[in-house]
Design a protein around this motif. Sequence first.
Motif, PDB file in Angstrom:
ATOM      1  N   TYR A 154       0.825  -1.205   0.000  1.00 17.60           N
ATOM      2  CA  TYR A 154       0.000   0.000   0.000  1.00 17.60           C
ATOM      3  C   TYR A 154       0.862   1.260   0.000  1.00 17.60           C
ATOM      4  O   TYR A 154       0.614   2.213  -0.764  1.00 17.60           O
ATOM      5  CB  TYR A 154      -0.907  -0.026   1.226  1.00 17.60           C
ATOM      6  CG  TYR A 154      -1.963   1.048   1.251  1.00 17.60           C
ATOM      7  CD1 TYR A 154      -3.052   0.992   0.390  1.00 17.60           C
ATOM      8  CD2 TYR A 154      -1.876   2.117   2.127  1.00 17.60           C
ATOM      9  CE1 TYR A 154      -4.033   1.966   0.414  1.00 17.60           C
ATOM     10  CE2 TYR A 154      -2.848   3.105   2.156  1.00 17.60           C
ATOM     11  CZ  TYR A 154      -3.927   3.023   1.298  1.00 17.60           C
ATOM     12  OH  TYR A 154      -4.879   4.001   1.328  1.00 17.60           O
ATOM     13  N   LEU A 187      -2.569  -2.776  -6.843  1.00 15.89           N
ATOM     14  CA  LEU A 187      -2.810  -1.351  -6.609  1.00 15.89           C
ATOM     15  C   LEU A 187      -2.370  -0.512  -7.811  1.00 15.89           C
ATOM     16  O   LEU A 187      -3.037   0.468  -8.181  1.00 15.89           O
ATOM     17  CB  LEU A 187      -2.071  -0.898  -5.352  1.00 15.89           C
ATOM     18  CG  LEU A 187      -2.597  -1.488  -4.040  1.00 15.89           C
ATOM     19  CD1 LEU A 187      -1.601  -1.254  -2.912  1.00 15.89           C
ATOM     20  CD2 LEU A 187      -3.958  -0.890  -3.682  1.00 15.89           C
ATOM     21  N   TYR A 305      -6.612   2.489   4.381  1.00 13.12           N
ATOM     22  CA  TYR A 305      -5.763   1.300   4.313  1.00 13.12           C
ATOM     23  C   TYR A 305      -6.605   0.025   4.473  1.00 13.12           C
ATOM     24  O   TYR A 305      -6.480  -0.921   3.683  1.00 13.12           O
ATOM     25  CB  TYR A 305      -4.662   1.311   5.392  1.00 13.12           C
ATOM     26  CG  TYR A 305      -4.049  -0.065   5.499  1.00 13.12           C
ATOM     27  CD1 TYR A 305      -3.131  -0.499   4.555  1.00 13.12           C
ATOM     28  CD2 TYR A 305      -4.478  -0.986   6.470  1.00 13.12           C
ATOM     29  CE1 TYR A 305      -2.636  -1.789   4.586  1.00 13.12           C
ATOM     30  CE2 TYR A 305      -3.978  -2.272   6.498  1.00 13.12           C
ATOM     31  CZ  TYR A 305      -3.060  -2.665   5.556  1.00 13.12           C
ATOM     32  OH  TYR A 305      -2.586  -3.950   5.564  1.00 13.12           O
ATOM     33  N   ALA A 308      -8.538  -0.936   1.459  1.00 13.13           N
ATOM     34  CA  ALA A 308      -7.695  -1.533   0.421  1.00 13.13           C
ATOM     35  C   ALA A 308      -7.296  -2.961   0.784  1.00 13.13           C
ATOM     36  O   ALA A 308      -7.283  -3.860  -0.072  1.00 13.13           O
ATOM     37  CB  ALA A 308      -6.449  -0.671   0.207  1.00 13.13           C
ATOM     38  N   GLU A 309      -6.981  -3.195   2.059  1.00 18.35           N
ATOM     39  CA  GLU A 309      -6.623  -4.547   2.492  1.00 18.35           C
ATOM     40  C   GLU A 309      -7.795  -5.503   2.286  1.00 18.35           C
ATOM     41  O   GLU A 309      -7.600  -6.646   1.839  1.00 18.35           O
ATOM     42  CB  GLU A 309      -6.205  -4.539   3.960  1.00 18.35           C
ATOM     43  CG  GLU A 309      -5.782  -5.920   4.471  1.00 18.35           C
ATOM     44  CD  GLU A 309      -5.648  -5.977   5.976  1.00 18.35           C
ATOM     45  OE1 GLU A 309      -6.662  -6.235   6.663  1.00 18.35           O
ATOM     46  OE2 GLU A 309      -4.522  -5.753   6.476  1.00 18.35           O
TER      47      GLU A 309
END
Length: 354
Positions: A154, A187, A305, A308-309
């Motif tokens: 990330y 990503l 975060y 996204a995880e």
Amino acid sequence: MDGYGVLVRKDDLTATEVVAEPVRPPRDGEVTLEADRFALGQINVTYARLGGALLPFWNAFPAPEGRGRVPVWGFATVVASRHPGVAEGSRWFGFLPFGTHHTLAVEPSGAGFVDPAPERAFLHPWYRTYQPAGAPAATDDLVAMARPVFPASYLLDEFLGEQAARGARTVVITSASSRTALGLAELLEHRGDLTVVGVTSRRNWDFVAGRGIYDVVAAYDDLAGLPITTPAVLVDFTAAPKLLREVHEKLGDGLQHSALVGYTSPDAVVQPDPMPGPEPRIFFTPAVESETVAREGAEAFYARYHAAEARFVARAASWCAVRPVSGLPAAADVFRALVAGEQRPDECHIVSPQ
């Protein structure tokens, strides 16, 4: 209470031993964690290879002379507590020794609790913070695989955005089948400003190409003839000196930045010899995360975060087969295979140590 741990010889990471050891009862202000499940992957081999170097991970969990305890990340339950802020039966995710139990002091914080032990004070708070985990969930195995490594993916994505703004046209990612590399490539799919080149072993080429997240996939032995648009950035997860030198010599002045992130190669070195182009610089995820949190605030950073995880974990279910590992002797076998570089990229090993 009896527990068990895995000891590794520092001068031969393939030499492991499962030992019985009493579990120390908690004193005032302490808790005892019992490991429920944890992941084993190249990140754990990296900790062992770095053990006596820049970050002395061997010192995190003391062991008899000449041997060490490899750190792991996973879920654990509080089986004894002498701290009023941490209840028995509560479940946490964090940094653990390779074994069944861990007794530690706790200091409640906004993000769960922090381990304030002096012997681990050398570790960045990132390693010493335990997150509340709640009840077991169907995604726990993949979370155990992802959470130790996806923060690097990330933050590298954001770093590469900055490099693109400074003129970079291409990013070359080695060990392209590794979890952190795959997370980063996913990503980078959403960026239109960088060509993403994944470099991998011939053995893993089909898997990496089949993921469809790299613009170009090359085997290591094809690298010399591969056209690469410069300026380029190297993101290296191998720390293999021969490979590093090959990329540096190939790109020369066209290499804008060289980032060292992992140590997946059996030939990995912590500090490579001087080579052409920019000096390789360690990308230390915990420090970069702390800087980012300080800049934008913890709530905002961790909200985006964790979103996204969660997306990475959801996609991982389609390509990462969970291989349950029951007991520490079997887990030690897995660790030895990881040291030898034998892990399949489409599998993740989740250990139930009890």
